[in-house]
Design a protein around this motif. Structure first.
Motif, PDB file in Angstrom:
ATOM      1  N   LEU A  57       7.692   3.022   1.773  1.00 46.03           N
ATOM      2  CA  LEU A  57       7.207   1.659   2.002  1.00 46.03           C
ATOM      3  C   LEU A  57       7.763   1.045   3.287  1.00 46.03           C
ATOM      4  O   LEU A  57       6.994   0.548   4.115  1.00 46.03           O
ATOM      5  CB  LEU A  57       7.515   0.780   0.786  1.00 46.03           C
ATOM      6  CG  LEU A  57       6.642   1.051  -0.443  1.00 46.03           C
ATOM      7  CD1 LEU A  57       7.221   0.377  -1.668  1.00 46.03           C
ATOM      8  CD2 LEU A  57       5.210   0.565  -0.196  1.00 46.03           C
ATOM      9  N   ASP A  61       5.799   0.196   6.766  1.00 45.11           N
ATOM     10  CA  ASP A  61       5.908  -1.150   7.326  1.00 45.11           C
ATOM     11  C   ASP A  61       6.274  -1.116   8.802  1.00 45.11           C
ATOM     12  O   ASP A  61       6.025  -2.083   9.529  1.00 45.11           O
ATOM     13  CB  ASP A  61       6.946  -1.955   6.538  1.00 45.11           C
ATOM     14  CG  ASP A  61       6.862  -3.441   6.812  1.00 45.11           C
ATOM     15  OD1 ASP A  61       5.753  -3.986   6.754  1.00 45.11           O
ATOM     16  OD2 ASP A  61       7.915  -4.060   7.102  1.00 45.11           O
ATOM     17  N   PRO A  83       4.152  -4.290  -3.232  1.00 44.07           N
ATOM     18  CA  PRO A  83       3.365  -4.738  -2.073  1.00 44.07           C
ATOM     19  C   PRO A  83       3.395  -3.711  -0.954  1.00 44.07           C
ATOM     20  O   PRO A  83       4.427  -3.109  -0.674  1.00 44.07           O
ATOM     21  CB  PRO A  83       4.079  -6.044  -1.653  1.00 44.07           C
ATOM     22  CG  PRO A  83       4.819  -6.495  -2.859  1.00 44.07           C
ATOM     23  CD  PRO A  83       5.222  -5.241  -3.585  1.00 44.07           C
ATOM     24  N   GLY A  84       2.253  -3.506  -0.330  1.00 45.76           N
ATOM     25  CA  GLY A  84       2.165  -2.594   0.801  1.00 45.76           C
ATOM     26  C   GLY A  84       1.832  -1.167   0.429  1.00 45.76           C
ATOM     27  O   GLY A  84       1.580  -0.339   1.317  1.00 45.76           O
ATOM     28  N   SER A  85       1.799  -0.856  -0.875  1.00 53.60           N
ATOM     29  CA  SER A  85       1.571   0.537  -1.282  1.00 53.60           C
ATOM     30  C   SER A  85       0.144   0.988  -1.039  1.00 53.60           C
ATOM     31  O   SER A  85      -0.122   2.199  -0.989  1.00 53.60           O
ATOM     32  CB  SER A  85       1.916   0.717  -2.762  1.00 53.60           C
ATOM     33  OG  SER A  85       1.062  -0.068  -3.583  1.00 53.60           O
ATOM     34  N   ASP A  86      -0.782   0.036  -0.866  1.00 55.01           N
ATOM     35  CA  ASP A  86      -2.171   0.416  -0.633  1.00 55.01           C
ATOM     36  C   ASP A  86      -2.369   1.106   0.718  1.00 55.01           C
ATOM     37  O   ASP A  86      -3.390   1.757   0.948  1.00 55.01           O
ATOM     38  CB  ASP A  86      -3.086  -0.802  -0.728  1.00 55.01           C
ATOM     39  CG  ASP A  86      -2.673  -1.938   0.191  1.00 55.01           C
ATOM     40  OD1 ASP A  86      -1.512  -1.938   0.647  1.00 55.01           O
ATOM     41  OD2 ASP A  86      -3.507  -2.820   0.463  1.00 55.01           O
ATOM     42  N   ALA A  87      -1.365   0.995   1.596  1.00 55.29           N
ATOM     43  CA  ALA A  87      -1.443   1.651   2.907  1.00 55.29           C
ATOM     44  C   ALA A  87      -0.985   3.101   2.858  1.00 55.29           C
ATOM     45  O   ALA A  87      -1.090   3.817   3.851  1.00 55.29           O
ATOM     46  CB  ALA A  87      -0.601   0.878   3.921  1.00 55.29           C
TER      47      ALA A  87
END
Length: 246
Positions: A57, A61, A83-87
């Protein structure tokens, strides 16, 4: 053992982040991510054993495209809740053999995860698998402990590594086979739980030979992510092998 999730079923995944809180300290993570981001450059990264995303993660980022492989759906579910794991792309499978699309600038195995492969053949297969995913000049990074055989006393094969009023943890070594296992005992409200995880410890020189078999060569070895020298007193090492150009 959970057939689907291996040694990291839902019950372990639920408390994994809390149980490894020291490894998630911002300074520890930032130092690790700095090294990996520098090796990735403008390319992408492949994490073997991505787990709950402790490294993936923050690396994503930083602008690095990350793909992960993991056998445990329960651990990946914890990653997906953040949060941010969809990337981040994730493939479920054994990282010693699972193939994913794309070519990577860096592949990495952190926090002793190479030892989750419990035979030499599986560890060799992991190196060969990684080599097929790296582009020319790409790097494979492993963070792993140095076997603590010096802590063994004569006639004993047990090394405690955590002792508290409610929790005990210890490793058992078999020096003939390089098999080891970590054992955890916890007592809460008068009720006890026990679990164990098998590993195979591996020496730095043995990893170098595995790398050679996969067509990789040692580029750097440090005693930690801060690039401190690796010495006979080091408790772990961070090693970087490179795929030759041409």
């Amino acid at each position: 053992m959970d057939d689907e999730d291996g040694y990291f079923p839902a019950s372990v995944a639920a408390t994994y982040d809390e149980s490894t809180a020291e490894m998630s300290e911002p300074g520890v993570v930032a130092t690790t991510v700095d090294v990996l981001a520098n090796l990735a450059g403008d390319g992408s990264a492949l994490e073997l054993g991505i787990g709950t995303g402790r490294i993936a993660l923050p690396l994503a980022d930083r602008g690095v495209q990350v793909h992960g492989i993991d056998l445990s759906r329960s651990m990946v579910a914890r990653l997906r809740a953040k949060p941010g794991s969809d990337a981040i792309g994730v493939t479920i499978g054994d990282f010693a053999t699972t193939k994913v699309e794309g070519t990577f600038s860096v592949a990495y195995l952190v926090f002793n995860t190479i030892m989750n492969l419990t035979t030499q053949a599986e560890q060799v297969a992991c190196f060969r698998n990684v080599a097929t995913h790296l582009g020319p000049g790409g790097c494979f990074v492993i963070e792993v402990m140095v076997p603590e055989l010096r802590k063994l006393t004569a006639g004993q094969n047990v090394v405690p590594f955590h002792v508290s009023p409610t929790r005990w943890a210890f490793d058992i070594y078999d020096v003939a086979t390089q098999a080891t296992s970590s054992h955890y005992v916890e007592v809460v409200d008068g009720r006890g739980t026990y679990r164990s995880i098998p590993f195979r410890y591996v020496w730095p020189s043995e990893l170098d030979l595995m790398a050679q078999l996969a067509g990789l060569r040692l580029r750097e070895r440090w005693g930690g992510w801060s690039r401190e020298p690796f010495t006979s007193e080091s408790g772990k090492h961070v090693s970087v092998w490179e795929k030759p150009v041409g």
